[in-house]
Design an enzyme around this catalytic site. Structure first.
Site, PDB file in Angstrom:
ATOM      1  N   ASP A   1      -7.877  38.430  11.143  1.00  0.00           N
ATOM      2  CA  ASP A   1      -9.036  38.102  11.339  1.00  0.00           C
ATOM      3  C   ASP A   1      -9.144  36.819   9.754  1.00  0.00           C
ATOM      4  OD1 ASP A   1     -11.679  36.301  11.168  1.00  0.00           O
ATOM      5  OD2 ASP A   1     -13.431  38.135  10.743  1.00  0.00           O
TER       6      ASP A   1
ATOM      7  N   LYS B   1     -19.463  44.072   5.753  1.00  0.00           N
ATOM      8  CA  LYS B   1     -19.202  43.551   4.729  1.00  0.00           C
ATOM      9  C   LYS B   1     -19.953  43.212   3.653  1.00  0.00           C
ATOM     10  CE  LYS B   1     -18.463  38.557   4.467  1.00  0.00           C
ATOM     11  NZ  LYS B   1     -18.173  36.071   4.922  1.00  0.00           N
TER      12      LYS B   1
ATOM     13  N   ASP C   1     -15.686  34.168   0.221  1.00  0.00           N
ATOM     14  CA  ASP C   1     -15.080  34.534   1.075  1.00  0.00           C
ATOM     15  C   ASP C   1     -13.771  33.785   1.687  1.00  0.00           C
ATOM     16  OD1 ASP C   1     -14.263  35.922   3.657  1.00  0.00           O
ATOM     17  OD2 ASP C   1     -16.252  35.324   4.734  1.00  0.00           O
TER      18      ASP C   1
ATOM     19  N   ASP D   1     -10.492  34.312   3.416  1.00  0.00           N
ATOM     20  CA  ASP D   1     -10.456  34.442   4.583  1.00  0.00           C
ATOM     21  C   ASP D   1      -8.388  33.924   4.803  1.00  0.00           C
ATOM     22  OD1 ASP D   1     -12.312  36.214   6.774  1.00  0.00           O
ATOM     23  OD2 ASP D   1     -12.653  34.041   6.747  1.00  0.00           O
TER      24      ASP D   1
ATOM     25  N   ASP E   1     -17.390  31.246  21.239  1.00  0.00           N
ATOM     26  CA  ASP E   1     -15.985  31.039  21.525  1.00  0.00           C
ATOM     27  C   ASP E   1     -15.459  29.928  22.203  1.00  0.00           C
ATOM     28  OD1 ASP E   1     -16.683  31.683  18.596  1.00  0.00           O
ATOM     29  OD2 ASP E   1     -15.414  33.452  18.924  1.00  0.00           O
TER      30      ASP E   1
ATOM     31  N   HIS F   1     -15.401  35.751  20.435  1.00  0.00           N
ATOM     32  CA  HIS F   1     -16.896  35.693  20.336  1.00  0.00           C
ATOM     33  C   HIS F   1     -17.216  35.278  21.732  1.00  0.00           C
ATOM     34  CE1 HIS F   1     -16.283  35.387  16.775  1.00  0.00           C
ATOM     35  NE2 HIS F   1     -17.730  36.286  15.764  1.00  0.00           N
TER      36      HIS F   1
ATOM     37  N   GLU G   1     -18.204  46.707  11.155  1.00  0.00           N
ATOM     38  CA  GLU G   1     -17.239  46.033  10.584  1.00  0.00           C
ATOM     39  C   GLU G   1     -18.902  45.511   9.612  1.00  0.00           C
ATOM     40  OE1 GLU G   1     -15.554  42.167  12.039  1.00  0.00           O
ATOM     41  OE2 GLU G   1     -15.363  41.630   9.877  1.00  0.00           O
TER      42      GLU G   1
ATOM     43  N   MET H   1     -10.763  42.939  22.000  1.00  0.00           N
ATOM     44  CA  MET H   1     -12.208  43.566  21.910  1.00  0.00           C
ATOM     45  C   MET H   1     -13.117  42.090  22.180  1.00  0.00           C
ATOM     46  SD  MET H   1     -13.209  41.775  18.851  1.00  0.00           S
ATOM     47  CE  MET H   1     -12.751  41.942  16.972  1.00  0.00           C
TER      48      MET H   1
ATOM     49  N   ASP I   1      -8.985  44.340  10.565  1.00  0.00           N
ATOM     50  CA  ASP I   1      -9.573  42.806  11.140  1.00  0.00           C
ATOM     51  C   ASP I   1      -8.507  42.547   9.487  1.00  0.00           C
ATOM     52  OD1 ASP I   1     -10.978  42.075  12.403  1.00  0.00           O
ATOM     53  OD2 ASP I   1     -12.868  41.402  11.801  1.00  0.00           O
TER      54      ASP I   1
ATOM     55  N   HIS J   1     -13.741  41.854   3.254  1.00  0.00           N
ATOM     56  CA  HIS J   1     -14.894  42.498   3.072  1.00  0.00           C
ATOM     57  C   HIS J   1     -14.695  43.587   1.751  1.00  0.00           C
ATOM     58  CE1 HIS J   1     -15.796  40.833   7.509  1.00  0.00           C
ATOM     59  NE2 HIS J   1     -16.015  40.029   6.687  1.00  0.00           N
TER      60      HIS J   1
ATOM     61  N   GLU K   1     -12.333  45.548   7.550  1.00  0.00           N
ATOM     62  CA  GLU K   1     -11.322  43.954   7.187  1.00  0.00           C
ATOM     63  C   GLU K   1     -10.867  44.046   5.771  1.00  0.00           C
ATOM     64  OE1 GLU K   1     -12.834  40.392   8.404  1.00  0.00           O
ATOM     65  OE2 GLU K   1     -12.252  39.436   6.582  1.00  0.00           O
TER      66      GLU K   1
END
Ligand code: GCO
Ligand code: MN
Ligand code: MN
Length: 403
Positions: free
Chosen positions: A288, A184, A256, A258, A58, A55, A182, A89, A246, A221, A218
């Protein structure tokens, strides 16, 4: 038996925000120190990754000066070239800043919507500068907790207008991005718009330039929505819309999580790898996910290594699956082909319809047939558990890549 060490050709990628996750959660402060972007690049390269995604924020803090931005980007690019990593990406953080608390493209405040467009354009410039070719839209704040605001229909058209605008910006700048939505279902919003792969596919068809848009599904998700990830991936592949992926893991019915790829739903992970390897997907395999909050930095790299290693093990299992004569025999027995019926049903004609209507089927016999799925699934399970020895030299039944 290989050593499961990843190489660049395996196209494994991580987000700066994934291995860089400091272990904050809604109930607790970070448990790890932040890692700099160049350091993350160096470590990922050592582990055999192919690339790193980001991002805007980031790398560049939201309130950085132009000078600071240039320095951070320069140091990051230097690290990429020193260590041979790429940035396939890029995406925009449209969720952390309080300005986006009620959505970005779908905020009820026109000023927030305009600011979101501005922020994405700057972030697309950064991504292009770093060589990214896929641009992801994850609308984490695009949603509601309460629908009293009455914006459901407007939100969809604001969302559509924003995506149309940004696709044209990319073309006008000559960036050549492909865009990946994406989906979710919830978190951070109570209900997020376009909650599943199916919803996003439906929405893409309403955009001005649908060919530029695809999916970034993902694992976690679809699982949060109570759906099957392999089924979602198959639908995206079938539509020619699997632009990015993802990979992670998730227990159903939880927040969530991850989790490390394969940590929870090993069969789901296996069928995902099988689809990616045999269904014609050649993009990055992006993880991810993040290390558990309990971990120190060593745990972070164990997490990253584990994601890639599990993928490679499952890829080898998919090869074994194709080469295993008993599994292949069970698969062949499962499918019943009939050339004459294929002729009749493959293409409509009045004659075919008439012939089909007057045909007699032995309905009871059809209902009596056992397809052998219990046996086939048990063989698959035992293969995954390591109980079936790899078969050398058996014919490969790789299915044709789809265009
Ligand atoms: C999440 C999402 C994000 C996005 C990322 C890239 O649940 O937080 O998966 O990690 O993938 O923002 O757009
Ligand atoms: Mn996620
Ligand atoms: Mn994601």
């Amino acid at each position: 038996m290989q050593d499961y060490r990843p190489s660049r050709e395996d196209k494994f990628t991580f987000g700066l925000w994934t291995v860089g996750n400091p272990g904050r959660d809604p109930f607790g402060e970070p448990t790890r120190k932040p890692l700099s972007a160049p350091y993350i690049v160096q470590k990922l390269a050592e582990l055999g990754a192919y690339g790193v995604n980001l991002h805007d924020n980031d790398l560049v803090p939201i309130d950085a000066s132009a000078q600071e931005r240039d320095r951070l980007v320069r140091e990051f690019r230097q690290a990429l070239s020193d260590h041979g990593l790429v940035v396939p990406m890029a995406t925009t953080n449209l969720f952390t800043d309080p300005a986006f608390k009620d959505g970005a493209f779908t905020s009820a405040d026109a000023r927030v919507r305009a600011y979101a467009l501005q922020k994405v354009m700057h972030s697309m410039d950064l991504g292009a500068e770093l060589g990214a070719t896929t641009y992801v839209f994850w609308g984490g704040r695009e949603g509601t907790e309460v629908d009293a605001g009455g914006k459901l229909l407007d939100a969809l058209s604001w969302f559509r207008d924003s995506l149309n605008f940004l696709a044209q910006y990319s073309q006008d700048q000559g960036y050549g991005y492909r865009f990946a939505l994406e989906p979710k279902p919830n978190e951070p919003r109570g209900d997020i718009f376009l909650p599943t792969v199916g919803s996003a596919l439906g929405f893409i068809a309403t955009l001005d330039q649908p060919d530029l848009f695809g999916l970034n599904p993902e694992f976690a998700h679809e699982t949060m929505a109570g759906l099957s990830f392999p089924h979602a991936v198959a639908q995206a592949l079938d539509a020619g819309k699997l632009f990015h992926i993802d990979l992670n893991d998730q227990k159903p019915g939880r927040f969530d999580q991850d989790l490390r790829f394969g940590a929870e739903n090993l069969k789901g992970a296996f069928f995902t790898v099988q689809l990616l390897e045999e269904g014609g997907y050649d993009g990055p395999r992006h993880f991810d996910a993040h290390a558990l909050r309990t971990e120190d930095e060593a745990g972070v790299w164990a997490f990253a290594r584990g994601c890639m290693r599990t993928y490679l093990i499952l890829r080898e299992k998919a090869e074994q699956f194709r080469a295993d004569p008993e599994i292949q025999a069970a698969l062949a027995a499962y499918r019943v082909e009939d050339a004459e019926l294929a002729e009749l049903t493959g293409k409509f004609s009045r004659e075919n319809a008439q012939a089909l209507k007057s045909r007699t089927f032995d309905r009871e016999a059809l209902g009596r047939r056992g397809p052998g799925l219990e046996h086939l699934d048990q063989l698959t399970l035992e293969l995954l558990l390591g109980l079936r020895s790899p078969v050398q030299g058996a014919p490969s039944a790789r299915i044709e890549a789809r265009g």
